[in-house]
Motif scaffolding. Structure first.
Motif, PDB file in Angstrom:
ATOM      1  N   MET A   1       1.132  -0.858  -0.310  1.00 50.59           N
ATOM      2  CA  MET A   1       0.084   0.256  -0.075  1.00 50.59           C
ATOM      3  C   MET A   1       0.563   1.052   0.315  1.00 50.59           C
ATOM      4  SD  MET A   1      -3.230   1.428   2.623  1.00 50.59           S
ATOM      5  CE  MET A   1      -3.373   2.925   2.938  1.00 50.59           C
ATOM      6  N   MET A   2       0.264   2.381  -1.021  1.00 49.79           N
ATOM      7  CA  MET A   2       2.032   3.602  -1.364  1.00 49.79           C
ATOM      8  C   MET A   2       0.799   4.626  -0.290  1.00 49.79           C
ATOM      9  SD  MET A   2       3.574   2.117  -2.841  1.00 49.79           S
ATOM     10  CE  MET A   2       4.886   3.604  -3.246  1.00 49.79           C
ATOM     11  N   ARG A   3       2.285   5.288   0.366  1.00 49.90           N
ATOM     12  CA  ARG A   3       1.410   5.915   1.261  1.00 49.90           C
ATOM     13  C   ARG A   3       2.303   7.262   1.603  1.00 49.90           C
ATOM     14  NH1 ARG A   3      -0.759   5.137   6.628  1.00 49.90           N
ATOM     15  NH2 ARG A   3      -0.858   7.617   6.419  1.00 49.90           N
ATOM     16  N   THR A   4       1.200   8.182   1.645  1.00 54.11           N
ATOM     17  CA  THR A   4       2.676   9.939   1.651  1.00 54.11           C
ATOM     18  C   THR A   4       2.929   9.756   2.650  1.00 54.11           C
ATOM     19  OG1 THR A   4       0.617  11.120   1.646  1.00 54.11           O
ATOM     20  CG2 THR A   4       1.289  10.576  -0.379  1.00 54.11           C
ATOM     21  N   PHE A   5       3.847  10.734   3.024  1.00 58.93           N
ATOM     22  CA  PHE A   5       4.385  11.113   4.242  1.00 58.93           C
ATOM     23  C   PHE A   5       3.444  12.267   4.884  1.00 58.93           C
ATOM     24  CE2 PHE A   5       8.683   9.627   2.765  1.00 58.93           C
ATOM     25  CZ  PHE A   5       8.561   8.859   3.664  1.00 58.93           C
ATOM     26  N   GLU A   6       3.200  12.920   4.581  1.00 62.97           N
ATOM     27  CA  GLU A   6       1.987  13.869   4.348  1.00 62.97           C
ATOM     28  C   GLU A   6       1.180  13.303   5.616  1.00 62.97           C
ATOM     29  OE1 GLU A   6       3.764  14.299   2.314  1.00 62.97           O
ATOM     30  OE2 GLU A   6       4.078  16.054   1.921  1.00 62.97           O
ATOM     31  N   SER A   7       0.214  11.883   4.351  1.00 62.90           N
ATOM     32  CA  SER A   7      -0.580  11.470   5.893  1.00 62.90           C
ATOM     33  C   SER A   7      -0.459  10.698   6.609  1.00 62.90           C
ATOM     34  CB  SER A   7      -1.050  10.279   4.647  1.00 62.90           C
ATOM     35  OG  SER A   7      -0.662   9.372   4.331  1.00 62.90           O
ATOM     36  N   LEU A   8       1.112  10.246   6.452  1.00 59.61           N
ATOM     37  CA  LEU A   8       1.442   9.473   7.555  1.00 59.61           C
ATOM     38  C   LEU A   8       1.827  10.494   9.424  1.00 59.61           C
ATOM     39  CD1 LEU A   8       2.364   7.264  10.489  1.00 59.61           C
ATOM     40  CD2 LEU A   8       4.302   7.148   8.830  1.00 59.61           C
ATOM     41  N   ALA A   9       2.063  11.757   8.800  1.00 61.50           N
ATOM     42  CA  ALA A   9       2.449  13.279   9.314  1.00 61.50           C
ATOM     43  C   ALA A   9       1.163  13.212  10.279  1.00 61.50           C
ATOM     44  CB  ALA A   9       2.739  14.360   8.650  1.00 61.50           C
ATOM     45  N   ALA A  10      -0.352  13.469   9.348  1.00 66.05           N
ATOM     46  CA  ALA A  10      -1.792  13.857   9.986  1.00 66.05           C
ATOM     47  C   ALA A  10      -1.856  12.847  11.111  1.00 66.05           C
ATOM     48  CB  ALA A  10      -2.152  13.961   8.555  1.00 66.05           C
ATOM     49  N   GLU A  11      -1.459  11.905  10.300  1.00 66.58           N
ATOM     50  CA  GLU A  11      -1.973  10.683  12.152  1.00 66.58           C
ATOM     51  C   GLU A  11      -1.270  11.005  13.089  1.00 66.58           C
ATOM     52  OE1 GLU A  11      -2.795   6.923  10.367  1.00 66.58           O
ATOM     53  OE2 GLU A  11      -3.178   7.246   8.462  1.00 66.58           O
ATOM     54  N   ILE A  12       0.387  11.366  12.887  1.00 66.85           N
ATOM     55  CA  ILE A  12       1.123  11.249  14.326  1.00 66.85           C
ATOM     56  C   ILE A  12       0.771  12.345  14.886  1.00 66.85           C
ATOM     57  CG2 ILE A  12       3.523  11.474  14.674  1.00 66.85           C
ATOM     58  CD1 ILE A  12       4.437   9.264  12.561  1.00 66.85           C
ATOM     59  N   GLY A  13       0.223  13.744  14.055  1.00 71.33           N
ATOM     60  CA  GLY A  13       0.329  14.556  14.696  1.00 71.33           C
ATOM     61  C   GLY A  13      -1.185  14.692  15.365  1.00 71.33           C
ATOM     62  N   GLU A  14      -2.353  13.585  14.825  1.00 70.18           N
ATOM     63  CA  GLU A  14      -3.320  13.461  16.098  1.00 70.18           C
ATOM     64  C   GLU A  14      -2.868  13.352  16.705  1.00 70.18           C
ATOM     65  OE1 GLU A  14      -7.045  14.037  16.943  1.00 70.18           O
ATOM     66  OE2 GLU A  14      -5.695  15.298  14.846  1.00 70.18           O
ATOM     67  N   ARG A  15      -2.357  12.339  16.803  1.00 67.72           N
ATOM     68  CA  ARG A  15      -1.575  11.081  18.368  1.00 67.72           C
ATOM     69  C   ARG A  15      -1.081  12.172  19.143  1.00 67.72           C
ATOM     70  NH1 ARG A  15      -0.690   4.785  16.911  1.00 67.72           N
ATOM     71  NH2 ARG A  15      -2.440   4.372  15.835  1.00 67.72           N
ATOM     72  N   ALA A  16      -0.052  12.868  18.374  1.00 63.27           N
ATOM     73  CA  ALA A  16       0.998  13.375  19.797  1.00 63.27           C
ATOM     74  C   ALA A  16       0.123  14.626  19.779  1.00 63.27           C
ATOM     75  CB  ALA A  16       1.836  14.473  18.794  1.00 63.27           C
ATOM     76  N   ARG A  17      -1.284  15.244  19.424  1.00 68.77           N
ATOM     77  CA  ARG A  17      -1.899  16.262  20.390  1.00 68.77           C
ATOM     78  C   ARG A  17      -2.048  16.304  21.260  1.00 68.77           C
ATOM     79  NH1 ARG A  17      -3.912  19.539  16.781  1.00 68.77           N
ATOM     80  NH2 ARG A  17      -4.469  18.076  14.821  1.00 68.77           N
ATOM     81  N   GLY A  18      -1.367  17.105  22.001  1.00 70.38           N
ATOM     82  CA  GLY A  18      -1.667  17.669  23.439  1.00 70.38           C
ATOM     83  C   GLY A  18      -1.176  16.429  24.963  1.00 70.38           C
ATOM     84  N   ARG A  19      -0.124  15.728  24.436  1.00 67.18           N
ATOM     85  CA  ARG A  19       0.488  14.749  24.392  1.00 67.18           C
ATOM     86  C   ARG A  19       2.270  15.320  25.077  1.00 67.18           C
ATOM     87  NH1 ARG A  19       0.612   9.287  22.607  1.00 67.18           N
ATOM     88  NH2 ARG A  19       1.493   8.435  24.245  1.00 67.18           N
ATOM     89  N   GLY A  20       2.421  15.937  24.554  1.00 62.51           N
ATOM     90  CA  GLY A  20       4.094  16.710  24.500  1.00 62.51           C
ATOM     91  C   GLY A  20       5.192  15.533  24.600  1.00 62.51           C
TER      92      GLY A  20
END
Length: 199
Positions: A1-20
């Protein structure tokens, strides 16, 4: 499955939100494509990138992890900027330092970046899956004839470590380090294992 780094960055950014202090570890074989992947993800996230090779340099193949924890991961997770010169750098006359600005996400890249001793400090682990023969060919091409003897000494130590630690079993995401389908390595990657659900 091909992915873009932008899409993965968005998912990681969501996971990281508010956690620090969200740490992404990019692990895999030497010559497996870790640096290429980590660089693409760091650019998409706008996140700092630390290479384990810089911590391990003239210190130890694999027993560098206490230095990583003390001088990089703990201060990063405390919200502090890092500017650290390893003792081996000073002793060997290597200039500069390892710097990490204050950031919500840090990427740590290198063989054994997601090792068991670092688990409590890692928020998200990526394993780059690459056939051993492919990784060896790449590594020998990269290091040139002068690095050939060292490569095989390193490879023996790496194989022993992987046999004992099995970091791929703990990965949140597994990436194909040698995909057959063409892709743009600066912006795309081939995903083998889907992201685990949850934060």
């Amino acid at each position: 499955m091909m992915r873009t780094f932008e899409s993965l960055a968005a998912e990681i950014g969501e996971r990281a939100r508010g956690r620090g202090g969200f740490v992404v570890a990019v692990d895999g074989r030497s010559g497996g494509g870790k640096t290429t992947f980590a660089t693409g993800l760091a650019q998409a996230l706008g996140a700092p990138l630390v290479h384990t090779d810089d911590v391990a340099w003239h210190h130890s193949f694999f027993n560098w992890w206490p230095l990583m924890i003390e001088h990089i991961l703990v201060p990063f997770k405390q919200g502090k900027a890092v500017d650290w010169t390893p003792e081996a750098w000073t002793a060997k006359g290597r200039g500069g330092s390892i710097t990490v600005p204050i950031s919500p996400v840090l990427i740590v890249e290198g063989v054994s970046a997601s090792r068991r001793e670092l688990l409590e400090h890692i928020s998200f682990a990526v394993w780059i899956e690459t056939d051993a023969a492919v990784a060896e060919r790449r590594g020998l091409e990269r290091d040139g004839p002068e690095g050939r003897d060292f490569w095989f000494v390193w490879q023996a130590a790496e194989d022993l470590f992987h046999t004992a630690d099995k970091p791929w079993e703990r990965a949140d995401l597994i990436v194909d380090g040698a995909p057959e389908a063409p892709l743009e390595p600066d912006t795309e990657f081939a995903q083998l294992k889907p992201l685990e659900s949850g934060a």
